[in-house]
Design an enzyme around this catalytic site. Structure first.
Site, PDB file in Angstrom:
ATOM      1  N   ASP A  81       0.848  -1.186   0.000  1.00 35.67           N
ATOM      2  CA  ASP A  81       0.000   0.000   0.000  1.00 35.67           C
ATOM      3  C   ASP A  81       0.895   1.253   0.000  1.00 35.67           C
ATOM      4  O   ASP A  81       1.922   1.280   0.697  1.00 35.67           O
ATOM      5  CB  ASP A  81      -0.868  -0.060   1.275  1.00 35.67           C
ATOM      6  CG  ASP A  81      -1.930   1.005   1.333  1.00 35.67           C
ATOM      7  OD1 ASP A  81      -2.411   1.425   0.281  1.00 35.67           O
ATOM      8  OD2 ASP A  81      -2.299   1.387   2.479  1.00 35.67           O
ATOM      9  N   ASN A 227     -10.007   0.086   1.218  1.00 36.41           N
ATOM     10  CA  ASN A 227      -8.912  -0.029   2.187  1.00 36.41           C
ATOM     11  C   ASN A 227      -9.381   0.266   3.608  1.00 36.41           C
ATOM     12  O   ASN A 227      -9.986   1.316   3.859  1.00 36.41           O
ATOM     13  CB  ASN A 227      -7.820   0.987   1.852  1.00 36.41           C
ATOM     14  CG  ASN A 227      -7.026   0.622   0.624  1.00 36.41           C
ATOM     15  OD1 ASN A 227      -7.345  -0.313  -0.087  1.00 36.41           O
ATOM     16  ND2 ASN A 227      -5.972   1.374   0.378  1.00 36.41           N
TER      17      ASN A 227
END
Ligand code: 13P
Length: 286
Positions: A81, A227
């Site tokens: 990420d 997310n």
């Protein structure tokens, strides 16, 4: 089963659900999230952001995430990420991550496109997927910076997706990382416009604090990866605190169990909202 993130997102597009992308920081969180995925038969993404690697070194947690995905009874993609540096992205690919994000959202769009294209080329050699960001999601992944929200321009999103060939595109529609100071008001007008112009799966960052209703509206309008980070960390922390307060912790392994439980509870709740429950059973791996 370790899978490519692109395959998960294409299935989510086809069957109209969203895949939860859960940030993890240690083995207990990995175990809790996978437990929820197996119990609900949900495909998932395990992720860690580059800024968190000072706490959980990539050389240690990376192989653990990949091994956990391989061992899982459901499809799991492993994702870097907010990759910021080429060295970190390369290391994640070498370890076997099936997806990496290059975050050039702070750069002029031409530069963001140029570097993202390079990452897409590099990832191809590993058969990995690439996510990038256009516009600017607020805050920062670890709360260290107060980045202002800069909503995505739909025209730029279309150009960016076409020029770079990314597999997933994170957009900014009023969302921000961390706990929201005020109720977020997502710009569904922008989301709908981007969705009408861009065919690649869209990504919503800053999932913590978004209402169930808004999550559902997002997944019906092209958001296929959501997310979740802060909510997991908070849930682990409160599970540990509750366990201490109720006298359930008599030794280290009770603490270990409380952490798993906190990650599990939060992940399961989100899998239900994202409608990924049961989708692992007939998933099409392209
Ligand atoms: P939250 O911490 O708000 O859940 O954001 C997660 C995220 O977007 C990670 O990139």
């Amino acid at each position: 089963m370790l899978v490519n993130m692109k395959d998960l997102l294409l299935d989510a597009q086809k069957r109209n659900y969203a895949v939860g992308s859960f940030s993890v920081a240690n083995m207990e969180m990995v175990l809790g999230v996978i437990k929820a995925a197996e119990e609900t038969s949900s495909p998932i993404i395990l992720q860690i952001a580059e800024v968190r690697l000072n706490h959980s070194p990539l050389a240690l947690i990376g192989p653990l995430m990949v091994a956990a995905a391989e061992e899982a009874a459901v499809p799991v993609a492993v994702h870097l990420d907010h990759g910021k540096t080429p060295g970190c992205i390369e290391q994640a690919l070498e370890i076997g991550f099936t997806s990496v994000m290059f975050d050039g959202s702070h750069l002029p769009v031409e530069e963001n496109i140029k570097i993202t294209k390079g990452v897409v080329e590099a990832a191809k050699e590993y058969g990995a997927a690439v996510e990038a960001e256009i516009g600017c999601v607020g805050g920062s992944e670890d709360g260290s910076e107060d980045i202002a929200i800069n909503c995505t321009s739909p025209g730029q999103a279309k150009l960016f997706a076409e020029e770079t060939g990314v597999d997933a595109l994170a957009i900014a529609i009023g969302n921000a990382h961390g706990n929201y100071k005020e109720t977020p008001h997502l710009r569904f007008d922008i989301l709908e416009k981007v969705h009408s112009l861009v065919s690649v799966p869209l990504v919503l960052h800053g999932g913590t604090g978004i209402s169930e209703e808004d999550f559902i509206r997002c997944r019906r309008n092209g958001i296929k990866k959501i997310n979740i980070a802060t909510a997991t960390f908070d849930s682990v922390e409160s599970s540990v605190r509750e366990s201490y307060e109720s006298g359930k912790i008599g030794g280290y392994y009770d603490l270990h169990q409380a952490e798993i439980e906190g990650a599990y509870r939060n992940a399961k709740k989100h899998m239900e909202i994202f409608d990924s429950v049961g989708k692992a059973e007939e998933i099409e791996i392209f």
